[in-house]
Design an enzyme around this catalytic site. Structure first.
Site, PDB file in Angstrom:
ATOM      1  N   LEU A 137       0.812  -1.209   0.000  1.00 29.96           N
ATOM      2  CA  LEU A 137       0.000   0.000   0.000  1.00 29.96           C
ATOM      3  C   LEU A 137       0.852   1.268   0.000  1.00 29.96           C
ATOM      4  O   LEU A 137       1.720   1.450   0.862  1.00 29.96           O
ATOM      5  CB  LEU A 137      -0.925  -0.002   1.226  1.00 29.96           C
ATOM      6  CG  LEU A 137      -1.940   1.134   1.320  1.00 29.96           C
ATOM      7  CD1 LEU A 137      -2.918   1.075   0.160  1.00 29.96           C
ATOM      8  CD2 LEU A 137      -2.671   1.076   2.655  1.00 29.96           C
ATOM      9  N   ASP A 138       0.595   2.125  -0.988  1.00 32.66           N
ATOM     10  CA  ASP A 138       1.270   3.430  -1.112  1.00 32.66           C
ATOM     11  C   ASP A 138       2.788   3.317  -1.166  1.00 32.66           C
ATOM     12  O   ASP A 138       3.505   4.227  -0.737  1.00 32.66           O
ATOM     13  CB  ASP A 138       0.856   4.361   0.033  1.00 32.66           C
ATOM     14  CG  ASP A 138      -0.607   4.750  -0.039  1.00 32.66           C
ATOM     15  OD1 ASP A 138      -1.151   4.797  -1.152  1.00 32.66           O
ATOM     16  OD2 ASP A 138      -1.212   4.980   1.022  1.00 32.66           O
ATOM     17  N   ALA A 139       3.285   2.186  -1.677  1.00 32.39           N
ATOM     18  CA  ALA A 139       4.742   1.986  -1.718  1.00 32.39           C
ATOM     19  C   ALA A 139       5.240   1.682  -3.125  1.00 32.39           C
ATOM     20  O   ALA A 139       6.361   1.232  -3.297  1.00 32.39           O
ATOM     21  CB  ALA A 139       5.137   0.854  -0.771  1.00 32.39           C
TER      22      ALA A 139
END
Length: 286
Positions: free
Chosen positions: A228-230
């Protein structure tokens, strides 16, 4: 009006002779280079290249270009493609209730700033239907129930595939993309989020930031991955805030920077300016 070009995009192990081989290939076919970008990752010993070639100058078609360039690509172990700049990628936008990023992209598309075809908007609420349909874009409302989200994402997958979308933009879509879709549409799903992560996790990040007295707020545009969000970062920017700004001011300023960064990141993607290597990107911005 911009010239029609062929975009040649290459990444490969770094070695002597790559630029010379490509230049000789283009010279033999009368190709005039309008824009040339090169970069070498010294640590990973990996080379990146993007050329815009005047299509009218070449004495071959893009199909013949692909056939004849294949031998050079094999020699240098290249990951590569060549595209006609007049081909308009198909884009699906996804949203929830917030309209700022969605409306900004549709406006830029409507005015010709983004060279793409928006083939639909998928949302999990009806709130944005009238705005989207004003642009004469198909609107697909697919609710995502908390109890069982998989059937909804299967509908979303079918919608994306039916539209033959080349890119999917999460314009403040507030549902987490399942891992299997992240893999299926690898480096084709673009997301935007505020740059406070992971410093201000959870609800109301701008309010948290206001309490902490931050002096800069920003946004990050990146490709979606199972982490997530990486995912690989395409674009980022910041805006300065002052002690006099309330949380509501930060929300307003945050929306401004989010839509700017997302539209810029999407344009880089549409223009084949983003080369992904591992979890990093090389972005040949204008």
């Amino acid at each position: 009006m911009r010239k029609k070009t062929f975009r040649l995009v290459i990444s490969c192990p770094d070695r002597v002779g790559i630029v010379a081989a490509v230049s000789q290939f283009l010279n033999e076919r009368q190709g005039s280079i309008i824009e040339a970008s090169h970069h070498t990752d010294i640590e990973q010993k990996w080379f990146f290249m993007r050329h815009d070639i005047d299509a009218e100058s070449l004495n071959i078609t893009v199909e013949t270009f692909r056939e004849e360039f294949a031998s050079i690509a094999e020699e240098f172990n290249m990951r590569w493609y060549v595209k006609d700049s007049e081909d308009r990628p198909k884009v699906i936008l996804m949203a929830t209730k917030e309209s700022h990023c969605l409306n900004d992209i549709m406006h830029r598309w409507h005015t010709g700033e983004l060279n793409c075809e928006i083939v639909g908007v998928i949302a999990n609420h009806e709130a944005l239907r009238s705005m989207v349909e004003w642009y004469k874009i198909p609107y697909h409302c697919i609710p995502v129930p908390k109890e069982n989200k998989m059937p909804a994402f299967q509908q979303i997958e079918a919608c994306i595939d039916d539209a033959q979308a080349d890119a999917i933009v999460l314009a403040r879509y507030m549902q987490i993309f399942p891992e299997y879709l992240c893999e299926k549409y690898r480096h084709r799903v673009i997301n935007i989020h505020h740059s406070f992560l992971p410093s201000f996790i959870g609800a109301k990040p701008y309010h948290q930031a206001a309490v902490r007295g931050v002096k800069l707020i920003g946004a990050t545009c990146h490709y979606v991955t199972a982490d997530l969000d990486a995912g690989p970062i395409i674009e980022q920017d910041v805006i300065r805030v002052r002690h006099s700004h309330a949380a509501e001011d930060m929300v307003r300023l945050g929306k401004d920077i989010e839509k700017l960064v997302l539209s810029r990141g999407l344009r880089y993607h549409l223009e084949d300016r983003v080369l992904v290597h591992g979890n990093k990107t090389v972005v040949f911005a204008e």
